[in-house]
Design an enzyme around this catalytic site. Sequence first.
Site, PDB file in Angstrom:
ATOM      1  N   ASP A  34       4.561  -3.590  -5.943  1.00  0.00           N
ATOM      2  CA  ASP A  34       3.026  -3.287  -6.473  1.00  0.00           C
ATOM      3  C   ASP A  34       2.325  -5.014  -6.313  1.00  0.00           C
ATOM      4  O   ASP A  34       2.652  -5.788  -6.971  1.00  0.00           O
ATOM      5  CB  ASP A  34       3.027  -2.836  -7.823  1.00  0.00           C
ATOM      6  CG  ASP A  34       1.369  -2.560  -8.016  1.00  0.00           C
ATOM      7  OD1 ASP A  34       0.540  -2.980  -7.513  1.00  0.00           O
ATOM      8  OD2 ASP A  34       1.547  -2.036  -8.905  1.00  0.00           O
ATOM      9  N   CYS A  52      -4.905  -0.724  -5.787  1.00  0.00           N
ATOM     10  CA  CYS A  52      -3.964  -1.464  -4.787  1.00  0.00           C
ATOM     11  C   CYS A  52      -3.214  -0.778  -3.690  1.00  0.00           C
ATOM     12  O   CYS A  52      -3.767  -0.812  -2.459  1.00  0.00           O
ATOM     13  CB  CYS A  52      -2.938  -2.488  -5.456  1.00  0.00           C
ATOM     14  SG  CYS A  52      -3.631  -3.744  -6.529  1.00  0.00           S
ATOM     15  N   ARG A  53      -2.043  -0.250  -3.907  1.00  0.00           N
ATOM     16  CA  ARG A  53      -1.470   0.170  -2.769  1.00  0.00           C
ATOM     17  C   ARG A  53      -2.057   1.593  -2.493  1.00  0.00           C
ATOM     18  O   ARG A  53      -2.093   1.839  -0.910  1.00  0.00           O
ATOM     19  CB  ARG A  53       0.069   0.870  -3.495  1.00  0.00           C
ATOM     20  CG  ARG A  53       0.740  -0.675  -3.978  1.00  0.00           C
ATOM     21  CD  ARG A  53       2.139  -0.363  -4.500  1.00  0.00           C
ATOM     22  NE  ARG A  53       1.900   0.365  -5.859  1.00  0.00           N
ATOM     23  CZ  ARG A  53       2.888   0.812  -6.564  1.00  0.00           C
ATOM     24  NH1 ARG A  53       3.862   0.862  -6.317  1.00  0.00           N
ATOM     25  NH2 ARG A  53       2.421   1.450  -7.955  1.00  0.00           N
ATOM     26  N   SER A  54      -2.249   2.565  -3.223  1.00  0.00           N
ATOM     27  CA  SER A  54      -2.655   3.797  -2.594  1.00  0.00           C
ATOM     28  C   SER A  54      -4.197   3.519  -1.894  1.00  0.00           C
ATOM     29  O   SER A  54      -4.399   4.367  -0.697  1.00  0.00           O
ATOM     30  CB  SER A  54      -2.837   4.983  -3.611  1.00  0.00           C
ATOM     31  OG  SER A  54      -3.666   4.810  -4.709  1.00  0.00           O
TER      32      SER A  54
END
Length: 155
Positions: A127, A16-18
Amino acid sequence: MKTPTRILMVCLGNICRSPLAEYVLRQQLQQAGLAAYVQVASAGTSGWHNGENMHQGSLKTLQQHGIDPSGFRSRQVCTHDGQDFDYLIAMDNDNLAELERLFGRQPDKIFKITDLTPALGYDHVPDPYYTGDFDETHRIVSAAAAVLVQRLQQA
């Protein structure tokens, strides 16, 4: 020839984030004419999603912003990342703590992405796997990527 600066974006599962941060930063580097001088990758502190594609929310968000999300495969942070990358940029305190456990405390090299944008008022990137708010994630990582690109241009 100068070796490229290497940046690793790090979150928990690397879906998701990275990946969002990786692809947003790549786009901004391309637009700034720095893509040949900076390499960007991402990884997770866990191996839960090794080999998987990024989350559908990240895919859709990148596509909505004109970024091609192809070519991604999730992976876990490994022991040589500490030597292979010039910067390891964590999405939250837990990711930062794990990176520091693996590679030692190196605040000029290992830090949270939100350290680049204190005015935003976030001490971590929430997240979206849990919040569902991929637009929020995109806003945070885009602002931080812009600061990072500016610093790289000045270096």
